[in-house]
Write an enzyme that holds these catalytic residues in place. Sequence first.
Site, short mmCIF file in Angstrom:
data_model
loop_
_atom_site.label_atom_id
_atom_site.label_comp_id
_atom_site.label_asym_id
_atom_site.label_seq_id
_atom_site.Cartn_x
_atom_site.Cartn_y
_atom_site.Cartn_z
N CYS A 272 29.27 45.10 31.54
CA CYS A 272 29.41 43.94 32.42
C CYS A 272 28.87 42.73 31.67
CB CYS A 272 28.74 44.17 33.77
SG CYS A 272 26.94 44.26 33.75
N GLY B 182 25.62 40.72 32.16
CA GLY B 182 24.21 40.69 31.78
C GLY B 182 23.53 42.03 31.73
N ASN B 183 24.24 43.09 32.10
CA ASN B 183 23.70 44.45 32.10
C ASN B 183 22.48 44.57 33.01
OD1 ASN B 183 22.25 46.82 29.79
ND2 ASN B 183 23.91 47.22 31.21
N CYS C 77 23.26 44.40 36.78
CA CYS C 77 23.79 44.73 38.12
C CYS C 77 24.82 45.86 38.06
CB CYS C 77 24.41 43.51 38.79
SG CYS C 77 23.29 42.11 39.01
N ARG C 78 26.06 45.49 37.75
CA ARG C 78 27.17 46.45 37.86
C ARG C 78 27.10 47.59 36.86
NH1 ARG C 78 31.63 41.87 37.58
NH2 ARG C 78 29.96 41.08 36.26
N ASP D 231 31.20 40.60 40.92
CA ASP D 231 29.82 40.50 40.46
C ASP D 231 28.92 40.19 41.66
OD1 ASP D 231 27.43 40.13 39.12
OD2 ASP D 231 28.20 38.59 37.76
#
Length: 148
Positions: free
Chosen positions: A8, A10-11, A13-14, A117
Amino acid sequence: MQRILFVCTGNTCRSPMAEAILKNKKIDGFEVKSAGIYAATGSEASAHAKKVLDDHQIEHDHSSTMLDTEAVRWADVILTMTASHKYAILQQYPETSDKVFTLKEFTGEEFYVDVVDPFGGSLAIYQETYQELDQLITKAIEKIQSSQ
């Protein structure tokens, strides 16, 4: 052994949620990691992502990682959260064209191929993202297992 890399932005959340969900399924023959196209190395998962995973009794211990050549080479399949993530990887690593897909594209979604997101959103939005990821990951596992 199938090595899956979720990517994703920013690594936080998803992709870490996706990584934790797949790991929690404890399926033999799968290794999983996550990374971000624009990640700051060493950040924890977002508070809401951790809360949602805790609510579903999913173990997690995450530290964000920037996507790099080593991770790209490690992966058998790279599953991105958006089409823009996919295209960014293809631009930097054109040799990955046979193994990089959006998660929705990989599971057969033909129209809207992005996982929204949840960053900065409410806990409810993170819950919706969790549900979507869980369903998509189940489909992805079925697809991989049926092709082996």
